[in-house]
Design a protein around this motif. Structure first.
Motif, PDB file in Angstrom:
ATOM      1  N   VAL A   1       0.868  -1.176  -0.083  1.00 38.17           N
ATOM      2  CA  VAL A   1       0.041   0.022  -0.184  1.00 38.17           C
ATOM      3  C   VAL A   1       0.733   1.373   0.070  1.00 38.17           C
ATOM      4  O   VAL A   1       0.708   2.169  -0.855  1.00 38.17           O
ATOM      5  N   ALA A   2       1.792   1.344   0.865  1.00 39.37           N
ATOM      6  CA  ALA A   2       2.870   2.393   0.780  1.00 39.37           C
ATOM      7  C   ALA A   2       3.556   2.581  -0.648  1.00 39.37           C
ATOM      8  O   ALA A   2       3.601   4.022  -1.059  1.00 39.37           O
ATOM      9  N   ALA A   3       3.846   1.747  -1.104  1.00 32.31           N
ATOM     10  CA  ALA A   3       4.485   1.767  -2.486  1.00 32.31           C
ATOM     11  C   ALA A   3       3.733   2.320  -3.617  1.00 32.31           C
ATOM     12  O   ALA A   3       3.801   3.303  -4.254  1.00 32.31           O
ATOM     13  N   GLU A   4       2.624   1.356  -3.403  1.00 33.05           N
ATOM     14  CA  GLU A   4       1.396   1.787  -4.624  1.00 33.05           C
ATOM     15  C   GLU A   4       0.751   3.053  -4.382  1.00 33.05           C
ATOM     16  O   GLU A   4       0.513   3.536  -5.558  1.00 33.05           O
ATOM     17  N   SER A   5       0.352   3.256  -3.277  1.00 34.52           N
ATOM     18  CA  SER A   5      -0.348   4.804  -3.005  1.00 34.52           C
ATOM     19  C   SER A   5       0.573   5.976  -2.677  1.00 34.52           C
ATOM     20  O   SER A   5       0.047   6.828  -2.750  1.00 34.52           O
ATOM     21  N   ASN A   6       1.871   5.586  -2.534  1.00 31.65           N
ATOM     22  CA  ASN A   6       2.750   6.695  -2.205  1.00 31.65           C
ATOM     23  C   ASN A   6       2.415   7.514  -1.000  1.00 31.65           C
ATOM     24  O   ASN A   6       2.101   8.659  -0.957  1.00 31.65           O
ATOM     25  N   VAL A   7       2.230   6.808   0.037  1.00 34.54           N
ATOM     26  CA  VAL A   7       1.744   7.245   1.250  1.00 34.54           C
ATOM     27  C   VAL A   7       2.388   6.872   2.599  1.00 34.54           C
ATOM     28  O   VAL A   7       2.947   5.772   2.553  1.00 34.54           O
ATOM     29  N   VAL A   8       2.639   7.704   3.473  1.00 35.56           N
ATOM     30  CA  VAL A   8       3.068   7.259   4.955  1.00 35.56           C
ATOM     31  C   VAL A   8       2.265   6.707   5.685  1.00 35.56           C
ATOM     32  O   VAL A   8       0.962   7.108   5.664  1.00 35.56           O
ATOM     33  N   ILE A   9       2.564   5.639   6.022  1.00 39.10           N
ATOM     34  CA  ILE A   9       1.576   4.782   6.932  1.00 39.10           C
ATOM     35  C   ILE A   9       1.998   4.903   8.411  1.00 39.10           C
ATOM     36  O   ILE A   9       3.251   4.575   8.911  1.00 39.10           O
ATOM     37  N   VAL A  10       1.085   4.981   9.563  1.00 40.89           N
ATOM     38  CA  VAL A  10       1.300   4.636  10.802  1.00 40.89           C
ATOM     39  C   VAL A  10       0.112   3.499  11.125  1.00 40.89           C
ATOM     40  O   VAL A  10      -0.588   3.609  11.126  1.00 40.89           O
ATOM     41  N   SER A  11       0.970   2.288  11.164  1.00 48.36           N
ATOM     42  CA  SER A  11       0.253   1.124  11.734  1.00 48.36           C
ATOM     43  C   SER A  11       0.165   0.816  13.006  1.00 48.36           C
ATOM     44  O   SER A  11       1.207   0.533  13.800  1.00 48.36           O
ATOM     45  N   VAL A  12      -0.986   1.003  13.806  1.00 47.79           N
ATOM     46  CA  VAL A  12      -1.053   1.072  15.011  1.00 47.79           C
ATOM     47  C   VAL A  12      -0.984  -0.150  16.085  1.00 47.79           C
ATOM     48  O   VAL A  12      -1.943  -1.031  15.325  1.00 47.79           O
ATOM     49  N   ASP A  13      -0.175  -0.449  16.657  1.00 47.23           N
ATOM     50  CA  ASP A  13      -0.071  -1.841  17.506  1.00 47.23           C
ATOM     51  C   ASP A  13      -0.706  -1.554  18.691  1.00 47.23           C
ATOM     52  O   ASP A  13      -0.098  -1.620  19.828  1.00 47.23           O
ATOM     53  N   TYR A  14      -2.143  -1.578  18.857  1.00 46.56           N
ATOM     54  CA  TYR A  14      -2.943  -1.528  20.050  1.00 46.56           C
ATOM     55  C   TYR A  14      -3.097  -2.728  20.986  1.00 46.56           C
ATOM     56  O   TYR A  14      -2.702  -3.764  20.271  1.00 46.56           O
ATOM     57  N   ARG A  15      -3.194  -2.785  22.000  1.00 45.65           N
ATOM     58  CA  ARG A  15      -3.458  -3.981  22.943  1.00 45.65           C
ATOM     59  C   ARG A  15      -4.474  -4.760  22.656  1.00 45.65           C
ATOM     60  O   ARG A  15      -5.667  -4.094  22.164  1.00 45.65           O
ATOM     61  N   THR A  16      -4.547  -5.835  22.734  1.00 50.51           N
ATOM     62  CA  THR A  16      -5.498  -6.825  22.276  1.00 50.51           C
ATOM     63  C   THR A  16      -6.084  -7.500  23.685  1.00 50.51           C
ATOM     64  O   THR A  16      -5.505  -7.802  24.560  1.00 50.51           O
TER      65      THR A  16
END
Length: 314
Positions: free
Chosen positions: A98-113
């Motif tokens: 997604v980052a490569a194809e959309s040229n977007v900065v991503i913050v993938s949140v590691d929330y507690r489960t």
């Protein structure tokens, strides 16, 4: 020897096994991969700590680019609120693409489960992550990648399954509670969203996974009011019209039990007075979150192009 500790008190197929002595075993979604450089695309990723007190973290993705201001995507992984992390192989691979194809900065949140951290912990963590991101609005926040490259005026929330549920609630919280947050939420992307309700709609009654979906919710949220809790049933959420963006993309899959809830979400927003634009797109012959497990398929590629178009639409 006391064998009672090995007796199973509860099991949710494919997700978690709980023993009578209180121990539990997560049955999938526990593998992790390190951050780094993806050779084929040049996307770079790294892990950052958002809150040392709660061990809240995120994995960031930066595409190889000469552009200084890129759209920002805050992403919430799925896994039924129980399994998977931001470092899971399927999410690392998907978000690199997604980052490569959309040229977007991503913050993938590691929330507690859950069950270590029952709901609503994941929602609180996810909101804390948004507040952390907004510290970079004046380009003087703690993370250089966000200061240097992320355009907080062109921001999106997204997620799949339980993560799509979280993205929806973050957009409502953004619209109803947020007069002073320095971010412009352009839209949300809900991939196979995990919504439900006490009353069946569409073909839900005939689906073999119906009981699984219901059991999962009550296990993750012991304090829930039930299957019509506004956290799982947006039709009963009095704040649903406060959705703090003007555009919504919902992707559903033909064979997914949750498909009808994705379509119904559009009706819910319409009848509650939300005035933005929403599109619901169905992928035929596919099942729940197929794009994570078949990333090279033509349909998965089409779904990612859909995300790219939505983000980069001006």
């Amino acid at each position: 020897m006391d064998s009672s500790s090995d007796q199973i008190a509860k099991e949710i197929r494919g997700m978690i096994r709980v023993y009578k002595d209180g121990r539990f075993q997560k049955l999938s979604g526990t593998d992790v991969v390190p951050a780094g450089i993806e050779p084929s695309s040049g996307v770079t990723s790294k892990d950052v700590v958002i809150s040392p007190e709660t061990n809240l973290s995120a994995r960031l993705y930066l595409p190889k680019t000469n552009i200084k201001k890129l759209p920002l995507l805050i992403y919430y992984h799925g896994g039924g609120f129980i399994i998977e992390t931001a470092a899971s192989p399927v999410y690392h691979n998907f978000l690199n693409l997604v980052a490569a194809e959309s040229n977007v900065v991503i913050v993938s949140v590691d929330y507690r489960t859950a069950p270590e951290h029952p709901l609503p912990t994941c929602y609180d963590d996810s909101w804390e992550a948004i507040k952390w991101v907004t510290q970079h609005a004046n380009r003087n926040g703690p993370e250089p990648w966000l200061n240097d490259f992320a355009d907080l005026e062109h921001a999106f929330f997204a997620g799949d399954s339980a993560g799509a549920n979280i993205a929806h609630h973050m957009a409502i919280r953004f619209g109803s509670e947020n007069p002073n947050i320095d971010i412009k939420l352009q839209g949300i992307i809900l991939l196979h969203p995990y919504f439900w309700g006490k009353d069946r709609i569409g073909s839900e009654d005939e689906h073999p996974w119906k009981a699984f979906v219901e059991d999962l919710w009550t296990f993750c949220h012991p304090g829930t009011s039930g299957l019509d809790d506004p956290l799982i049933n947006p039709d009963l959420d009095p704040k649903v019209s406060d959705l703090g963006c003007s555009r919504v993309l919902v992707c559903v899959a033909e064979k997914d039990l949750l498909k009808d809830r994705g379509y119904y979400y559009k009706d819910i927003l319409g009848k509650n007075g939300w005035s933005g634009e929403i599109e619901v797109i169905e992928d035929k012959e596919e099942d729940h979150v197929f794009f994570l497990f078949k990333p090279s398929s033509e349909t998965a590629g089409t779904l990612r192009k859909r995300i790219c178009t939505f983000i980069n639409q001006m």
